[in-house]
Design an enzyme around this catalytic site. Structure first.
Site, PDB file in Angstrom:
ATOM      1  CB  THR A  56     -14.249   0.666   3.141  1.00 46.88           C
ATOM      2  OG1 THR A  56     -14.494   1.471   1.986  1.00 46.88           O
ATOM      3  CG2 THR A  56     -14.608  -0.786   2.859  1.00 46.88           C
ATOM      4  CE1 TYR A  90     -13.628   3.047  -7.921  1.00 46.44           C
ATOM      5  CE2 TYR A  90     -15.970   2.744  -8.380  1.00 46.44           C
ATOM      6  CZ  TYR A  90     -14.822   2.404  -7.669  1.00 46.44           C
ATOM      7  OH  TYR A  90     -14.892   1.415  -6.710  1.00 46.44           O
ATOM      8  CG  ASP A 145       1.909   4.745  -6.598  1.00 42.74           C
ATOM      9  OD1 ASP A 145       0.963   4.134  -7.126  1.00 42.74           O
ATOM     10  OD2 ASP A 145       2.059   5.980  -6.679  1.00 42.74           O
ATOM     11  CB  VAL A 146      -0.790  -0.408  -7.537  1.00 41.99           C
ATOM     12  CG1 VAL A 146      -0.783  -1.267  -6.280  1.00 41.99           C
ATOM     13  CG2 VAL A 146      -1.941   0.592  -7.532  1.00 41.99           C
ATOM     14  CB  THR A 167     -18.482   3.637   0.974  1.00 39.87           C
ATOM     15  OG1 THR A 167     -18.111   2.730   2.022  1.00 39.87           O
ATOM     16  CG2 THR A 167     -18.166   3.004  -0.366  1.00 39.87           C
ATOM     17  CG  ASP A 204      -2.191   0.746   1.082  1.00 39.91           C
ATOM     18  OD1 ASP A 204      -3.262   0.119   1.091  1.00 39.91           O
ATOM     19  OD2 ASP A 204      -2.133   1.997   0.932  1.00 39.91           O
ATOM     20  CE  LYS A 261     -12.835  -0.248  -8.825  1.00 39.51           C
ATOM     21  NZ  LYS A 261     -11.757  -1.053  -8.203  1.00 39.51           N
TER      22      LYS A 261
END
Ligand SMILES: NC(=O)c1ccc[n+]([C@@H]2O[C@H](COP(=O)([O-])OP(=O)(O)OC[C@H]3O[C@@H](n4cnc5c(N)ncnc54)[C@H](O)[C@@H]3O)[C@@H](O)[C@H]2O)c1
Length: 254
Positions: free
Chosen positions: A180, A145, A55-56, A183, A37, A149
């Site tokens: 989470t 987003y 960092d992805v 949200t 993360d 997705k």
């Protein structure tokens, strides 16, 4: 149950929410776990797992995180690509850089993670990508987003096709509304939360652990013949577009 005894697992986005829940469940089921993360403080709160700050969206950092996992535990059997977020903005008025940022994190992040994980995996391994119900249902103000997705869902099928030769399975989960930090703005007891919840058959938001269970199933031996598919985990939200006909079928008694 210790379904993941002797297995090595990596989780991106493991410092919070769904990723943290998957990490905790993997630890409980006996896996050696590496959480990846950008949030070092959040990683520090997780127990029983190794952590790597990376960092992805940075290929070299993802490659480094996978290499650390293999150096530490000798192999990689299961990977969960969970890291994600969104910057909101409508198509017309939103910021172009926010759009690029979101697609880069959500879609390219999953691509880079899958690429480096698969290179390190032996036959019999599995990858689970976290997409979203927004792959199927638009999210007002977040076209970046939702489109990314949807991209993750198709990318997952494509990766499953290509990685079949290596004996690696790749599947996606499409979560609905899960409680989470991501949200928290929707789930404050206000009118938007009520509006959301009336559309969910389960009549509540889900817990991160209710995604962890299906994720561990998909990456585990019980799903050995499940490949290239998507599992919607939304408490029955996607099926509620039609009007509720219960009052017609079961009128209140006079
Ligand atoms: N919560 C929901 O209702 C919901 C629904 C559908 C899909 N999802 C998806 O599930 C995933 C997890 O979401 P969550 O609700 O647990 O959110 P969260 O904010 O609790 O966790 C996301 C984690 O990803 C990490 N992250 C962000 N950018 C990163 C980067 N560049 N590199 C590495 N890590 C990074 C964050 O630091 C954080 O720890 C996301 O991909 C999200 O889009 C969530």
């Amino acid at each position: 149950m210790k379904r993941y005894r002797d297995k090595v697992a990596l989780v991106t986005g493991g410092a919070s929410g769904i990723g943290a829940a998957i990490g905790a469940r993997l630890v409980a089921e006996g896996a050696s776990v590496v959480l990846v993360d950008i949030d070092e403080v959040g990683l520090g709160r997780q127990q029983g797992a190794e952590t790597v700050v990376a960092d992805v969206t940075d290929s070299a950092q993802v490659q480094g995180a996978v290499a650390r996992t293999v150096e530490r535990f000798g192999r990689l059997d299961a990977a969960f690509n969970v890291a994600g977020s969104a910057r909101f903005g409508t198509v017309v008025d939103g910021d172009e850089e926010d759009w690029r940022w979101t697609v880069d994190l959500v879609l390219r992040g999953v691509y880079l993670s899958t690429r480096h994980e698969a290179r390190a995996m032996a036959p019999g391994s599995a990858i689970v990508n976290i997409s979203s119900l927004n792959a199927h249902v638009p999210l007002y103000g977040a076209s970046s987003y939702a489109a990314a997705k949807a991209g993750v869902e198709m990318f997952t099928k494509n990766a499953a096709l290509e990685l079949g030769d290596r004996g690696i399975r790749v599947n996606a989960i499409l979560p609905g509304l899960i409680r989470t930090p991501l949200t928290a703005g929707f789930l404050d007891g206000g009118p938007i939360e009520k509006d959301f919840v009336t559309r969910i058959v389960a009549a509540r938001a889900g817990d991160p652990d209710e995604i962890a269970g299906p994720a561990l199933f998909l990456a585990g031996d019980d799903a050995s013949y499940v490949n290239g598919t998507s599992l919607v985990v939304d408490g029955g939200w996607e099926i509620t577009n039609y009007p509720d006909l219960r009052p017609l079928l079961h009128p209140p008694s006079p």
